[in-house]
Design an enzyme around this catalytic site. Structure first.
Site, short mmCIF file in Angstrom:
data_model
loop_
_atom_site.label_atom_id
_atom_site.label_comp_id
_atom_site.label_asym_id
_atom_site.label_seq_id
_atom_site.Cartn_x
_atom_site.Cartn_y
_atom_site.Cartn_z
N GLU A 1 22.87 -29.46 -18.95
CA GLU A 1 23.12 -30.11 -20.24
C GLU A 1 24.19 -29.34 -21.02
O GLU A 1 25.04 -29.94 -21.68
CB GLU A 1 21.83 -30.20 -21.05
CG GLU A 1 20.87 -31.25 -20.49
CD GLU A 1 19.55 -31.31 -21.23
OE1 GLU A 1 19.16 -32.41 -21.66
OE2 GLU A 1 18.89 -30.26 -21.37
N GLU B 1 14.07 -32.25 -15.02
CA GLU B 1 12.95 -32.25 -15.96
C GLU B 1 11.79 -33.15 -15.58
O GLU B 1 10.62 -32.81 -15.84
CB GLU B 1 13.45 -32.64 -17.37
CG GLU B 1 14.19 -31.54 -18.09
CD GLU B 1 15.67 -31.48 -17.76
OE1 GLU B 1 16.39 -30.77 -18.48
OE2 GLU B 1 16.11 -32.14 -16.78
#
Length: 328
Positions: A178, A198
């Site tokens: 990210e 995730e």
């Protein structure tokens, strides 16, 4: 009727142009944020030479989890931010996020900064994501405030007014990817591993991943990668457009960093204000329809006309010499 809504739309456009002008003006001034702030760490000139590799580690403080280096000579204007938590695979903890925010804050108001490279000082790893050991000790209410902080820090980085390059020489997972997605350009070694993993932990990417990945590689592929928690290497990342350049890893383990450095050098000779305003025009324009985007471009273009840089650029062109930009 239609006339009224058209007028309202144009009124809105006027507001938008005003906002763009303000933002562009802010991007063009040196006193963005707090003037006179310095990035927390300045290496000495020897440490700033890219050829010094990691040999300056001995002089560096053990506590320096984020190294900030202002490069010199032909790399003047390039700032290298190096993640340096080797014991924790550069995992993002509260302290590292705090240092990143402080550093980005100082960089955005520093006129001498022309390009920022994000890299890892730890061989084989870029960033393993959020620090799960620290998270395990957190109360559930603390977790959401930590994720908000991570999201805000990564957003601040995305909004740095100069070009940013992520040099991915090792593994970038979850929050680590990210972070790289928030940079303007990503360069990786073919052996590097990348993924938003995730969903394996029964959560979703929380620091921009669900928004920046589809904007980078397209909706279907982004869904596939997030749904499967798949990890891709540099070659596959290049083929799906997740990164712009893939390089064979070298013995020193810093091939992506060296490629990022070469790329940053291509950015250095250009007009500094133009670079800031171009980034702003692209970033804001990507979020709107074409007509509004063209209005944003027009408003941003107007910001470059009155600068001394532009006069110098035209003069240098006429005199067939390299321009000497001052950043105004």
């Amino acid at each position: 009727g239609a006339g009224g809504s058209m007028a309202a739309a144009l009124g809105g456009l006027g507001l938008l142009q005003g906002r763009v002008r303000l933002a562009a003006a802010a991007a063009a001034t040196s006193s963005l944020g707090r003037p006179g702030r310095r990035a927390p760490v300045r290496g000495d000139a020897a440490a700033a030479l890219p050829s010094a590799g990691r040999s300056y580690g001995s002089e560096a403080k053990e506590e320096e989890e984020l190294r900030v280096r202002y490069l010199d000579d032909e790399h003047k204007g390039i700032v290298v931010l190096g993640l340096n938590r080797s014991h924790a695979k550069n995992a993002l903890n509260k302290n590292l996020l705090k240092m990143m925010t402080k550093t980005v804050d100082a960089l955005k108001s520093d006129k001498k900064v022309r390009t920022v490279i994000f890299r890892s000082e730890v061989p084989g790893i870029f960033c393993a994501g959020a620090d799960l050991k620290e998270r395990a000790k957190m109360h559930s209410s603390e977790v959401s405030s930590f994720v908000s902080k991570a999201r805000a820090t990564i957003n601040e980085m995305a909004n740095l007014p100069v070009p940013t390059i992520a040099a991915i020489d090792g593994t970038a997972l979850g929050g680590g990817l990210e972070l790289a997605l928030a940079c303007d350009i990503r360069v990786a070694a073919s052996s590097a591993k990348m993924g938003l993993v995730e969903t394996k932990l029964a959560i979703i990417p929380g620091a921009g991943g669900t928004q920046r990945l589809p904007r980078t590689i397209g909706v279907s592929l982004a869904k596939e990668l997030i749904f499967s928690a798949r990890i891709v290497d540099g070659e596959e990342a290049k083929s799906i457009g997740l990164i712009s350049h893939v390089v064979e890893q070298n013995e020193a383990g810093d091939a992506a960093y060296r490629r990022a450095l070469a790329l940053a050098r291509e950015f250095l000779p250009q007009g500094p204000v133009a670079m800031r305003v171009a980034k702003l025009a692209i970033n804001q324009g990507m979020e709107v329809d074409l007509v509004t985007g063209l209005a944003i471009e027009e408003a941003c273009y107007a910001q470059t006309i009155p600068t001394k840089d532009r006069i110098e650029g035209l003069l240098a062109f006429k005199e067939k010499r390299p321009p000497r930009y001052k950043g105004e």
